[in-house]
Design a protein around this motif. Sequence first.
Motif, PDB file in Angstrom:
ATOM      1  N   GLU A 250       1.436  63.858 -21.633  1.00  0.00           N
ATOM      2  CA  GLU A 250       1.495  63.735 -23.087  1.00  0.00           C
ATOM      3  C   GLU A 250       2.789  63.105 -23.567  1.00  0.00           C
ATOM      4  OE1 GLU A 250       3.547  67.388 -21.849  1.00  0.00           O
ATOM      5  OE2 GLU A 250       1.578  66.554 -21.383  1.00  0.00           O
ATOM      6  N   ASN A 251       3.751  62.965 -22.668  1.00  0.00           N
ATOM      7  CA  ASN A 251       5.051  62.394 -23.037  1.00  0.00           C
ATOM      8  C   ASN A 251       5.222  60.956 -22.560  1.00  0.00           C
ATOM      9  OD1 ASN A 251       5.663  64.826 -24.204  1.00  0.00           O
ATOM     10  ND2 ASN A 251       6.937  65.563 -22.506  1.00  0.00           N
ATOM     11  N   VAL A 252       4.165  60.325 -22.055  1.00  0.00           N
ATOM     12  CA  VAL A 252       4.232  58.954 -21.540  1.00  0.00           C
ATOM     13  C   VAL A 252       3.879  57.964 -22.640  1.00  0.00           C
ATOM     14  CG1 VAL A 252       3.167  57.291 -19.961  1.00  0.00           C
ATOM     15  CG2 VAL A 252       3.733  59.599 -19.156  1.00  0.00           C
ATOM     16  N   ARG A 253       4.681  56.917 -22.767  1.00  0.00           N
ATOM     17  CA  ARG A 253       4.343  55.768 -23.614  1.00  0.00           C
ATOM     18  C   ARG A 253       3.865  54.611 -22.754  1.00  0.00           C
ATOM     19  NH1 ARG A 253       6.780  51.003 -24.726  1.00  0.00           N
ATOM     20  NH2 ARG A 253       6.100  49.947 -26.644  1.00  0.00           N
ATOM     21  N   ALA A 254       4.665  54.212 -21.750  1.00  0.00           N
ATOM     22  CA  ALA A 254       4.322  53.071 -20.891  1.00  0.00           C
ATOM     23  C   ALA A 254       4.974  53.261 -19.532  1.00  0.00           C
ATOM     24  CB  ALA A 254       4.784  51.759 -21.527  1.00  0.00           C
ATOM     25  N   LEU A 255       4.226  52.995 -18.474  1.00  0.00           N
ATOM     26  CA  LEU A 255       4.743  53.070 -17.111  1.00  0.00           C
ATOM     27  C   LEU A 255       4.469  51.763 -16.390  1.00  0.00           C
ATOM     28  CD1 LEU A 255       3.495  56.568 -15.800  1.00  0.00           C
ATOM     29  CD2 LEU A 255       5.732  56.016 -16.780  1.00  0.00           C
ATOM     30  N   VAL A 256       5.522  51.138 -15.837  1.00  0.00           N
ATOM     31  CA  VAL A 256       5.373  50.001 -14.927  1.00  0.00           C
ATOM     32  C   VAL A 256       5.758  50.496 -13.548  1.00  0.00           C
ATOM     33  CG1 VAL A 256       6.125  47.681 -14.313  1.00  0.00           C
ATOM     34  CG2 VAL A 256       5.900  48.321 -16.727  1.00  0.00           C
ATOM     35  N   LEU A 257       4.830  50.423 -12.605  1.00  0.00           N
ATOM     36  CA  LEU A 257       5.039  50.930 -11.252  1.00  0.00           C
ATOM     37  C   LEU A 257       4.954  49.748 -10.297  1.00  0.00           C
ATOM     38  CD1 LEU A 257       2.881  54.139 -11.666  1.00  0.00           C
ATOM     39  CD2 LEU A 257       5.337  53.840 -12.060  1.00  0.00           C
ATOM     40  N   ASP A 258       6.095  49.371  -9.739  1.00  0.00           N
ATOM     41  CA  ASP A 258       6.275  48.113  -9.004  1.00  0.00           C
ATOM     42  C   ASP A 258       6.539  48.410  -7.531  1.00  0.00           C
ATOM     43  OD1 ASP A 258       6.893  45.378  -8.490  1.00  0.00           O
ATOM     44  OD2 ASP A 258       9.011  45.779  -8.846  1.00  0.00           O
ATOM     45  N   GLY A 259       6.004  47.568  -6.629  1.00  0.00           N
ATOM     46  CA  GLY A 259       6.157  47.845  -5.208  1.00  0.00           C
ATOM     47  C   GLY A 259       5.620  49.228  -4.903  1.00  0.00           C
ATOM     48  N   PRO A 260       4.387  49.543  -5.345  1.00  0.00           N
ATOM     49  CA  PRO A 260       3.937  50.928  -5.471  1.00  0.00           C
ATOM     50  C   PRO A 260       3.584  51.609  -4.151  1.00  0.00           C
ATOM     51  CG  PRO A 260       2.184  49.432  -6.090  1.00  0.00           C
ATOM     52  CD  PRO A 260       3.394  48.588  -5.851  1.00  0.00           C
ATOM     53  N   MET A 261       3.854  52.914  -4.117  1.00  0.00           N
ATOM     54  CA  MET A 261       3.473  53.760  -2.996  1.00  0.00           C
ATOM     55  C   MET A 261       2.076  54.321  -3.230  1.00  0.00           C
ATOM     56  SD  MET A 261       7.089  55.773  -2.394  1.00  0.00           S
ATOM     57  CE  MET A 261       6.620  56.484  -0.815  1.00  0.00           C
ATOM     58  N   ASP A 262       1.342  54.484  -2.169  1.00  0.00           N
ATOM     59  CA  ASP A 262      -0.020  54.999  -2.208  1.00  0.00           C
ATOM     60  C   ASP A 262       0.027  56.510  -2.441  1.00  0.00           C
ATOM     61  OD1 ASP A 262      -2.615  55.880  -1.691  1.00  0.00           O
ATOM     62  OD2 ASP A 262      -2.891  54.565   0.033  1.00  0.00           O
ATOM     63  N   PRO A 263      -0.510  57.017  -3.562  1.00  0.00           N
ATOM     64  CA  PRO A 263      -0.396  58.449  -3.840  1.00  0.00           C
ATOM     65  C   PRO A 263      -1.282  59.316  -2.952  1.00  0.00           C
ATOM     66  CG  PRO A 263      -1.799  57.425  -5.483  1.00  0.00           C
ATOM     67  CD  PRO A 263      -1.256  56.314  -4.630  1.00  0.00           C
ATOM     68  N   TYR A 264      -2.245  58.695  -2.279  1.00  0.00           N
ATOM     69  CA  TYR A 264      -3.154  59.442  -1.417  1.00  0.00           C
ATOM     70  C   TYR A 264      -2.635  59.535   0.018  1.00  0.00           C
ATOM     71  CZ  TYR A 264      -6.596  58.872  -5.164  1.00  0.00           C
ATOM     72  OH  TYR A 264      -7.254  58.909  -6.376  1.00  0.00           O
ATOM     73  N   ALA A 265      -1.698  58.681   0.388  1.00  0.00           N
ATOM     74  CA  ALA A 265      -1.258  58.586   1.769  1.00  0.00           C
ATOM     75  C   ALA A 265      -0.148  59.583   2.057  1.00  0.00           C
ATOM     76  CB  ALA A 265      -0.783  57.164   2.076  1.00  0.00           C
TER      77      ALA A 265
END
Length: 523
Positions: A250-265
């Motif tokens: 609820e506190n997020v406006r915008a997220l840029v996630l670069d060179g991203p890590m796999d959240p499932y791995a």
Amino acid sequence: MRIRARTRRLTAFGATLLMVGALGACSSESSDEPPTSTPDAPSDDLRRFYEQELAFEPCEPYATTAADAELFADERFECARLETPLDYTDPDGATASIALLRLPARGEPIGSLLTNPGGPGFPGMNFAALIGMLGPDSPVTERFDLIGFDPRGTGASRPALDCYSDAERESGVISEPHVLGGWTAEDSRRWTDQCAERSGGEQVLAHVGTRDAARDIDVLRAVLGDDGLSYLGTSYGSRLGAVYAEMFPENVRALVLDGPMDPYAGTAERRAQQFTGLQRSFDLMGAACTAQPDCPLGTDPEAVTERFQEIVRPLLDEPVPAGDGRELTYARAIDGVVAGLYAQTGWPLIIEGIREVREGRGETLLALQDGYYQREADGSYSNTIEATQAINCLDEERLTSEEETALIHDALAAAPFADPGRPIAESSNMCEFWPAEPTLGYPYGTGIEGLPATLTVAVTGDGLTPYEGGVRLAEALGGSLLTVEGEQHGIALIGGNACVDDIVADYLTNLTLPPDDARCTIE
């Protein structure tokens, strides 16, 4: 300086290819339940932290490296310290001091843009400063106050993680023991005790994980006066951003996630992905080399790994001189090559370094390794790598010695260019005696309700966080994916790519997402 600038954005994995036992590992399953979302308003016992006022001042006293001292002398930058609970379940107890840098917006600001360069363990004050210097005319620097912060335990933040003396670092205590395995339970206990003694006690070691850092971000967001968080995270910074989104959607406006890590791995799967990706990058670098005259790896693209092994394996027994009375060992040579593989622009340095080793010297590969480990000219080191290890003790699952050793074998099978060609001794988990259990949990950042649209930026030839992991992160967050064709790890606002930067700027300033099929190319 050029080598340092290129290598300081590396991920935790980059510490050394053969450091799997030191960094720990985990499966894709975890019994740890992630914390539930925090309400909009802070609880009464946290209110004093959320309502504190920052006292900004010149940044020079915050520098912890010579490069930062030069960078922070710019009068446009202003710095401050944020007070947060060391343990969020005990707000009346000890506190942490989070160092941060601000570059005020050139125009009317939308708010603040918090940034993180990766790691874990990498300080972030200099990252925001570099973004500001590389994009002086960007809509981002016009409409946002750029904020870089050193996550708890790192850089200028206090308490700072400190697990080794400079003499121990110079001796190769971090990388050398892991070349052939052999890290023992006694080593793990001694290392943990030394970390606690030098860092401020076991309570500090127990509260430097990603979830603690995400809570710090939320305090910082509120103190800066932002109703919603605008954030750019690269590499591990994508994990930190995804965990924040999970904890505070609820506190997020915008997220840029670069060179991203796999959240499932989990760690084991992620390490396999990374080693496979690095071997791919090494093969491409080697093939490019074979097309050049006097390539030290020969003329056959199919034989570059074998030729590399012939050149570097003798370093196991006979290191080569590398200037100033120092030597290039096998482990340091591998570190240097990995550092150069983070971007295609580093390939010429790798090739020159291999050529030097063939000639009996090692200045270039050692310089690449020094840049990653942030070694100063006087022989001192930053705490980045030890912070990486300590934070991972709270982010990763503890494996048995058999599992740790198997992981090293699997890694070398996936990346044979780093294989020393000798038996691997059994290794203990480095975090075996850590004073707290892991707190991250896998998967993370999934099934989030009420999260605004996010933007994930993934490069097709990223050897450290493979492209497929970016696809999975974007899907997990229900956000958009920007595909970038090229060979590089991390690109948004620091890679000099106008296509990427324009899309990122449009999203951050206007919340406009690119088309589903949007693609950019690294020339």
